[in-house]
Design a protein around this motif. Structure first.
Motif, PDB file in Angstrom:
ATOM      1  N   PHE A  30       0.831  -1.205   0.000  1.00 21.98           N
ATOM      2  CA  PHE A  30       0.000   0.000   0.000  1.00 21.98           C
ATOM      3  C   PHE A  30       0.867   1.258   0.000  1.00 21.98           C
ATOM      4  O   PHE A  30       0.578   2.222  -0.720  1.00 21.98           O
ATOM      5  CB  PHE A  30      -0.919   0.019   1.225  1.00 21.98           C
ATOM      6  N   ASP A  31       1.926   1.235   0.812  1.00 16.88           N
ATOM      7  CA  ASP A  31       2.826   2.393   0.873  1.00 16.88           C
ATOM      8  C   ASP A  31       3.521   2.617  -0.469  1.00 16.88           C
ATOM      9  O   ASP A  31       3.664   3.759  -0.928  1.00 16.88           O
ATOM     10  CB  ASP A  31       3.874   2.197   1.975  1.00 16.88           C
ATOM     11  N   LEU A  32       3.946   1.523  -1.103  1.00 16.13           N
ATOM     12  CA  LEU A  32       4.588   1.641  -2.416  1.00 16.13           C
ATOM     13  C   LEU A  32       3.615   2.193  -3.456  1.00 16.13           C
ATOM     14  O   LEU A  32       3.977   3.063  -4.252  1.00 16.13           O
ATOM     15  CB  LEU A  32       5.093   0.269  -2.863  1.00 16.13           C
ATOM     16  N   ALA A  33       2.392   1.685  -3.427  1.00 16.22           N
ATOM     17  CA  ALA A  33       1.387   2.149  -4.385  1.00 16.22           C
ATOM     18  C   ALA A  33       1.144   3.644  -4.217  1.00 16.22           C
ATOM     19  O   ALA A  33       1.024   4.379  -5.204  1.00 16.22           O
ATOM     20  CB  ALA A  33       0.090   1.368  -4.206  1.00 16.22           C
ATOM     21  N   ARG A  34       1.082   4.094  -2.971  1.00 19.13           N
ATOM     22  CA  ARG A  34       0.868   5.526  -2.712  1.00 19.13           C
ATOM     23  C   ARG A  34       2.037   6.351  -3.229  1.00 19.13           C
ATOM     24  O   ARG A  34       1.847   7.386  -3.878  1.00 19.13           O
ATOM     25  CB  ARG A  34       0.668   5.776  -1.222  1.00 19.13           C
ATOM     26  N   THR A  35       3.261   5.886  -2.959  1.00 12.34           N
ATOM     27  CA  THR A  35       4.450   6.613  -3.406  1.00 12.34           C
ATOM     28  C   THR A  35       4.492   6.719  -4.928  1.00 12.34           C
ATOM     29  O   THR A  35       4.719   7.793  -5.490  1.00 12.34           O
ATOM     30  CB  THR A  35       5.731   5.911  -2.908  1.00 12.34           C
ATOM     31  N   PHE A  36       4.236   5.601  -5.607  1.00 10.78           N
ATOM     32  CA  PHE A  36       4.234   5.618  -7.073  1.00 10.78           C
ATOM     33  C   PHE A  36       3.118   6.520  -7.607  1.00 10.78           C
ATOM     34  O   PHE A  36       3.298   7.225  -8.602  1.00 10.78           O
ATOM     35  CB  PHE A  36       4.072   4.204  -7.625  1.00 10.78           C
ATOM     36  N   ARG A  37       1.952   6.488  -6.958  1.00 13.34           N
ATOM     37  CA  ARG A  37       0.834   7.330  -7.404  1.00 13.34           C
ATOM     38  C   ARG A  37       1.208   8.799  -7.316  1.00 13.34           C
ATOM     39  O   ARG A  37       0.920   9.581  -8.228  1.00 13.34           O
ATOM     40  CB  ARG A  37      -0.410   7.048  -6.553  1.00 13.34           C
ATOM     41  N   HIS A  38       1.873   9.185  -6.224  1.00 11.72           N
ATOM     42  CA  HIS A  38       2.273  10.580  -6.063  1.00 11.72           C
ATOM     43  C   HIS A  38       3.318  11.002  -7.088  1.00 11.72           C
ATOM     44  O   HIS A  38       3.444  12.180  -7.412  1.00 11.72           O
ATOM     45  CB  HIS A  38       2.807  10.820  -4.653  1.00 11.72           C
ATOM     46  N   GLN A  39       4.064  10.033  -7.593  1.00 12.95           N
ATOM     47  CA  GLN A  39       5.067  10.312  -8.622  1.00 12.95           C
ATOM     48  C   GLN A  39       4.494  10.156 -10.028  1.00 12.95           C
ATOM     49  O   GLN A  39       5.224  10.246 -11.008  1.00 12.95           O
ATOM     50  CB  GLN A  39       6.260   9.353  -8.450  1.00 12.95           C
ATOM     51  N   ASN A  40       3.188   9.920 -10.096  1.00 10.04           N
ATOM     52  CA  ASN A  40       2.491   9.692 -11.367  1.00 10.04           C
ATOM     53  C   ASN A  40       3.039   8.460 -12.097  1.00 10.04           C
ATOM     54  O   ASN A  40       2.965   8.375 -13.320  1.00 10.04           O
ATOM     55  CB  ASN A  40       2.580  10.933 -12.269  1.00 10.04           C
ATOM     56  N   GLN A  41       3.554   7.510 -11.333  1.00  7.03           N
ATOM     57  CA  GLN A  41       4.017   6.240 -11.892  1.00  7.03           C
ATOM     58  C   GLN A  41       2.905   5.215 -11.646  1.00  7.03           C
ATOM     59  O   GLN A  41       2.964   4.409 -10.711  1.00  7.03           O
ATOM     60  CB  GLN A  41       5.323   5.805 -11.222  1.00  7.03           C
ATOM     61  N   LEU A  42       1.872   5.263 -12.488  1.00  8.91           N
ATOM     62  CA  LEU A  42       0.662   4.500 -12.208  1.00  8.91           C
ATOM     63  C   LEU A  42       0.811   3.011 -12.508  1.00  8.91           C
ATOM     64  O   LEU A  42       0.163   2.180 -11.860  1.00  8.91           O
ATOM     65  CB  LEU A  42      -0.507   5.094 -12.980  1.00  8.91           C
ATOM     66  N   ALA A  43       1.654   2.645 -13.456  1.00 14.18           N
ATOM     67  CA  ALA A  43       1.848   1.223 -13.768  1.00 14.18           C
ATOM     68  C   ALA A  43       2.445   0.466 -12.576  1.00 14.18           C
ATOM     69  O   ALA A  43       1.905  -0.572 -12.171  1.00 14.18           O
ATOM     70  CB  ALA A  43       2.706   1.058 -15.013  1.00 14.18           C
ATOM     71  N   PRO A  44       3.555   0.934 -11.978  1.00 13.90           N
ATOM     72  CA  PRO A  44       4.062   0.228 -10.794  1.00 13.90           C
ATOM     73  C   PRO A  44       3.122   0.337  -9.600  1.00 13.90           C
ATOM     74  O   PRO A  44       3.095  -0.562  -8.750  1.00 13.90           O
ATOM     75  CB  PRO A  44       5.409   0.891 -10.514  1.00 13.90           C
ATOM     76  N   ALA A  45       2.344   1.402  -9.514  1.00 15.06           N
ATOM     77  CA  ALA A  45       1.361   1.514  -8.436  1.00 15.06           C
ATOM     78  C   ALA A  45       0.334   0.392  -8.551  1.00 15.06           C
ATOM     79  O   ALA A  45      -0.027  -0.255  -7.559  1.00 15.06           O
ATOM     80  CB  ALA A  45       0.669   2.874  -8.484  1.00 15.06           C
ATOM     81  N   LEU A  46      -0.137   0.141  -9.772  1.00 19.37           N
ATOM     82  CA  LEU A  46      -1.081  -0.945 -10.002  1.00 19.37           C
ATOM     83  C   LEU A  46      -0.443  -2.297  -9.703  1.00 19.37           C
ATOM     84  O   LEU A  46      -1.091  -3.194  -9.148  1.00 19.37           O
ATOM     85  CB  LEU A  46      -1.585  -0.906 -11.446  1.00 19.37           C
ATOM     86  N   LYS A  47       0.834  -2.444 -10.055  1.00 20.96           N
ATOM     87  CA  LYS A  47       1.538  -3.704  -9.789  1.00 20.96           C
ATOM     88  C   LYS A  47       1.623  -3.963  -8.295  1.00 20.96           C
ATOM     89  O   LYS A  47       1.414  -5.102  -7.841  1.00 20.96           O
ATOM     90  CB  LYS A  47       2.942  -3.645 -10.395  1.00 20.96           C
ATOM     91  N   ALA A  48       1.917  -2.935  -7.521  1.00 18.30           N
ATOM     92  CA  ALA A  48       1.988  -3.087  -6.065  1.00 18.30           C
ATOM     93  C   ALA A  48       0.642  -3.519  -5.498  1.00 18.30           C
ATOM     94  O   ALA A  48       0.574  -4.365  -4.598  1.00 18.30           O
ATOM     95  CB  ALA A  48       2.448  -1.777  -5.426  1.00 18.30           C
ATOM     96  N   LEU A  49      -0.423  -2.959  -6.032  1.00 19.47           N
ATOM     97  CA  LEU A  49      -1.760  -3.335  -5.562  1.00 19.47           C
ATOM     98  C   LEU A  49      -2.116  -4.761  -5.974  1.00 19.47           C
ATOM     99  O   LEU A  49      -2.829  -5.462  -5.242  1.00 19.47           O
ATOM    100  CB  LEU A  49      -2.802  -2.345  -6.090  1.00 19.47           C
ATOM    101  N   GLU A  50      -1.622  -5.196  -7.127  1.00 20.64           N
ATOM    102  CA  GLU A  50      -1.855  -6.583  -7.539  1.00 20.64           C
ATOM    103  C   GLU A  50      -1.206  -7.548  -6.543  1.00 20.64           C
ATOM    104  O   GLU A  50      -1.813  -8.564  -6.151  1.00 20.64           O
ATOM    105  CB  GLU A  50      -1.291  -6.815  -8.944  1.00 20.64           C
ATOM    106  N   TYR A  51       0.012  -7.234  -6.120  1.00 19.63           N
ATOM    107  CA  TYR A  51       0.680  -8.054  -5.111  1.00 19.63           C
ATOM    108  C   TYR A  51      -0.103  -8.034  -3.793  1.00 19.63           C
ATOM    109  O   TYR A  51      -0.230  -9.068  -3.120  1.00 19.63           O
ATOM    110  CB  TYR A  51       2.100  -7.553  -4.870  1.00 19.63           C
ATOM    111  N   ALA A  52      -0.606  -6.850  -3.429  1.00 21.77           N
ATOM    112  CA  ALA A  52      -1.374  -6.734  -2.181  1.00 21.77           C
ATOM    113  C   ALA A  52      -2.625  -7.598  -2.240  1.00 21.77           C
ATOM    114  O   ALA A  52      -2.974  -8.279  -1.263  1.00 21.77           O
ATOM    115  CB  ALA A  52      -1.737  -5.274  -1.927  1.00 21.77           C
ATOM    116  N   ALA A  53      -3.309  -7.583  -3.380  1.00 18.39           N
ATOM    117  CA  ALA A  53      -4.527  -8.376  -3.535  1.00 18.39           C
ATOM    118  C   ALA A  53      -4.225  -9.870  -3.449  1.00 18.39           C
ATOM    119  O   ALA A  53      -4.948 -10.632  -2.796  1.00 18.39           O
ATOM    120  CB  ALA A  53      -5.199  -8.047  -4.865  1.00 18.39           C
ATOM    121  N   GLU A  54      -3.131 -10.279  -4.097  1.00 20.55           N
ATOM    122  CA  GLU A  54      -2.748 -11.692  -4.057  1.00 20.55           C
ATOM    123  C   GLU A  54      -2.444 -12.132  -2.628  1.00 20.55           C
ATOM    124  O   GLU A  54      -2.853 -13.227  -2.201  1.00 20.55           O
ATOM    125  CB  GLU A  54      -1.526 -11.922  -4.949  1.00 20.55           C
TER     126      GLU A  54
END
Length: 209
Positions: A30-54
């Motif tokens: 979740f923290d990684l996804a937030r950091t990437f989102r703030h940097q407008n790096q949405l692809a890795p943000a989505l990847k972090a959330l995929e790992y969280a969901a798994e």
């Protein structure tokens, strides 16, 4: 020059994705996804959330899975993808029917309010925000609701109320999103003063953002 920029951009993206290890905690994702989102790096943000969901599914952690669906919904909102936003919002809603989770219910209503606002249903959005506020006192969530409420006030041309919200966010102590919220508040004030023909203050807050 454009080719060099393209290569560097893709290199940065690959490095960002490589930094997402498959054995971290859900909170770390979740923290990684937030950091990437703030940097407008949405692809890795989505990847972090995929790992969280798994991980949430593997651990049978319903609340964490619900939180992940909400974070997916909010991220797709930033991508202006209403269809996918609603997909994850609906999935979260199904889980909420089976558990007592006030924070999750508050986020669910906050997302609903955001969707209503984007559809120009300003008064319904405010009502949904009031319902969300009554369910949780989580500081980060309340700050984000304050930001959305300010944007609603701008659309209603209630500039004094909008300024009150934005000024509160300028000095926020949010441990997760303090700089992000302050930046959004400065951008909101810049937009508000521009609409009010106050170009000096508009410029000041734009520079601060």
């Amino acid at each position: 020059m454009a080719a060099v920029f393209f290569v560097l951009s893709n290199l940065f993206l690959l490095r960002a994705q490589d930094s997402i290890a498959p054995n971290q905690s859900i909170k770390d994702y979740f923290d990684l996804a937030r950091t990437f989102r703030h940097q407008n790096q949405l692809a890795p943000a989505l990847k972090a959330l995929e790992y969280a969901a798994e991980k949430a599914e593997k651990e049978d952690n319903i609340k964490a899975l619900l939180d992940t669906y909400h974070k997916f919904a909010l991220l797709y909102l930033e991508l202006d993808n209403s269809e996918t936003t609603l997909f994850y919002w609906d999935r979260a809603g199904v889980l909420l029917k089976d558990i007592e989770y006030p924070y999750g219910s508050a986020v669910h209503k906050y997302i609903d309010a955001t969707l209503l606002f984007r559809e120009a249903n300003k008064f319904q959005a405010r009502q949904k925000l009031e319902e969300a506020k009554a369910l949780s006192n989580d500081k980060n969530l309340l700050n984000n609701m304050l930001l959305l409420e300010a944007r609603i006030f701008i659309e209603l041309e209630n500039f004094n109320e909008a300024a009150t919200n934005y000024n509160a966010l300028l000095v926020n102590s949010d441990k997760d999103e303090r700089p992000y919220l302050a930046t959004q508040a400065n951008l909101g004030l810049a937009d508000m003063y521009y609409k009010d023909d106050n170009l000096e203050d508009s410029s000041k807050h734009a520079e601060a953002a």
